[in-house]
Enzyme design. Structure first.
Site, PDB file in Angstrom:
ATOM      1  N   LYS A 115      -7.283 -29.202 -37.431  1.00 36.96           N
ATOM      2  CA  LYS A 115      -6.187 -29.444 -36.481  1.00 36.96           C
ATOM      3  C   LYS A 115      -5.334 -30.621 -36.920  1.00 36.96           C
ATOM      4  O   LYS A 115      -4.119 -30.627 -36.692  1.00 36.96           O
ATOM      5  CB  LYS A 115      -6.745 -29.681 -35.077  1.00 36.96           C
ATOM      6  CG  LYS A 115      -7.240 -28.411 -34.426  1.00 36.96           C
ATOM      7  CD  LYS A 115      -7.328 -28.547 -32.919  1.00 36.96           C
ATOM      8  CE  LYS A 115      -7.791 -27.246 -32.289  1.00 36.96           C
ATOM      9  NZ  LYS A 115      -8.145 -27.408 -30.871  1.00 36.96           N
ATOM     10  N   LYS A 197     -11.378 -11.976 -37.563  1.00 38.66           N
ATOM     11  CA  LYS A 197     -11.608 -11.681 -36.149  1.00 38.66           C
ATOM     12  C   LYS A 197     -10.284 -11.574 -35.400  1.00 38.66           C
ATOM     13  O   LYS A 197      -9.337 -12.276 -35.727  1.00 38.66           O
ATOM     14  CB  LYS A 197     -12.426 -12.825 -35.520  1.00 38.66           C
ATOM     15  CG  LYS A 197     -13.735 -12.366 -34.908  1.00 38.66           C
ATOM     16  CD  LYS A 197     -14.539 -13.536 -34.418  1.00 38.66           C
ATOM     17  CE  LYS A 197     -14.341 -13.770 -32.938  1.00 38.66           C
ATOM     18  NZ  LYS A 197     -15.275 -14.754 -32.377  1.00 38.66           N
ATOM     19  N   LYS A 200      -6.697 -14.954 -30.395  1.00 40.23           N
ATOM     20  CA  LYS A 200      -5.520 -15.177 -29.565  1.00 40.23           C
ATOM     21  C   LYS A 200      -4.545 -16.137 -30.230  1.00 40.23           C
ATOM     22  O   LYS A 200      -3.409 -16.263 -29.802  1.00 40.23           O
ATOM     23  CB  LYS A 200      -5.910 -15.644 -28.158  1.00 40.23           C
ATOM     24  CG  LYS A 200      -6.722 -16.918 -28.095  1.00 40.23           C
ATOM     25  CD  LYS A 200      -7.088 -17.225 -26.646  1.00 40.23           C
ATOM     26  CE  LYS A 200      -7.980 -18.451 -26.584  1.00 40.23           C
ATOM     27  NZ  LYS A 200      -7.969 -19.102 -25.304  1.00 40.23           N
TER      28      LYS A 200
END
Ligand code: TRP
Length: 334
Positions: A115, A197, A200
């Site tokens: 991040k 995978k 979202k």
């Protein structure tokens, strides 16, 4: 233990829209857990602000997530679904646990490194101590089990380390949480790259089916789903796209792979995609209808938000007071 049951805790970010992968892989399987566990599902809005958010968007997404969980079948009476920011103990315990966490441990967190790279202009201290807040979430409720994906395993590990360290000094204060390894949901992959995978946070909207996608969008995405040139419906790792479609179909219709293979024998990919699309639409339609009803009933949802925050507050306060006492904070005068 709480009310004679083991405690399960999970937190979820309101950023991004829940996908079919979240539903078939997790949510759908959580519905029955309330019989066995005292379940807490927290919408972790405090974690969300470690990266910049548009305030009105965050508020809206948090409310939508709450409604989606209920619409997906999590009964808000059997499960405590609440906003993290409504329960003061998360921040209070996180502070204390910060004082029992080493900088060296936090430096090893791979999610922080990722991040920090992604948000290089805003590497704030909250992003750095994110895992400590997560530890506070879990330990505050004396959770026995935490359903986490592989990406959150390192955070669960540090939670266990912090809890063990605290217990070694002050006695048995915290339950040491375990990853929840129960009935596993289906692992749903990206429609555009079946080696990844379904997520979202995927930048390609065609890669994921969102729970709020309308039927036309669902069908269009399935029609565009990546397959292969084998032109044969089989279930194996050489055909990951077709395998994923079959997995989705089986999870959506509660069919076994064998039965599905029989059903599709001799058919083409077009027919398979059509059938998978229909099976998913059949699930999403009623879910979306409930979602809209819940959102439209402001009093109903507000009442759930209020009572569940109170339940969480009560459950968490016991641990918080004990911890405060252990570390030497003065007793409250009654
Ligand atoms: N970090 C988790 C995620 O991004 C969300 C989370 C916050 C969580 N607190 C938690 C998950 C406690 C499990 C338990 O997915």
């Amino acid at each position: 233990m709480l009310n004679g049951k083991k405690v399960l805790f999970s937190g979820m970010q309101a950023t991004g829209t829940l996908t079919l992968g979240n539903y078939l892989g997790a949510l759908k399987n959580w519905i029955e857990l309330a019989d066995e566990y005292e379940c807490f599902y927290s919408v972790v809005d405090m974690h969300s602000i470690t990266v910049r958010q548009e305030p009105s968007e965050l508020r809206k997404k948090a409310r939508n997530l709450m409604a989606l969980y209920i619409a997906a079948g999590l009964d808000p009476e059997d499960n405590c679904i609440y906003y993290q920011s409504h329960v003061s103990g998360h921040a209070e315990l996180a502070w204390i646990l910060n004082c029992f966490t080493y900088v060296g441990e936090l430096n090893r967190m791979t999610q922080f490194k990722d991040k920090a790279r992604k948000h290089a202009d805003n590497i704030n201290a909250g992003l750095y101590t994110y895992p400590v807040l997560m530890a506070a979430d879990i330990l505050l409720y004396q959770a026995d089990v935490v359903p986490v994906g592989i990406d959150q395993m390192q955070h669960l590990e540090i939670t266990r380390d912090i809890a063990g360290r605290f217990n070694a000094i002050y006695g048995d204060v915290f339950t040491i949480p375990e990853p929840y390894i129960g009935k596993q949901g289906a692992k749903i992959m990206s429609l555009q790259d079946p080696s990844k995978k379904m997520s979202k946070s995927d930048e390609n909207p065609n890669a994921s089916i969102y729970l709020l996608d309308d039927p036309d969008t669902v069908m269009r995405k399935f029609k565009r789903a990546v397959t292969d040139s084998e032109a044969c419906i089989a279930y194996n790792d050489e055909q990951p796209g077709v395998k994923n479609l079959l997995d989705i179909y089986c999870a959506a219709t509660n069919t076994s792979i064998d039965d599905a293979l029989k059903e599709f024998e001799g058919q083409g990919y077009g027919q398979l995609k059509e059938a998978v699309g229909e099976s998913v639409i059949a699930i999403l339609k009623p879910l979306q209808q409930r979602f809209n009803e819940i959102l439209a009933d402001k009093d109903y949802l507000d009442n759930i938000i209020k009572t569940n925050a109170e339940r969480a507050q009560t459950a968490s306060l016991k641990t918080l007071r004990k911890v405060q006492k252990k570390v030497g904070f003065p007793e409250r005068v009654r």
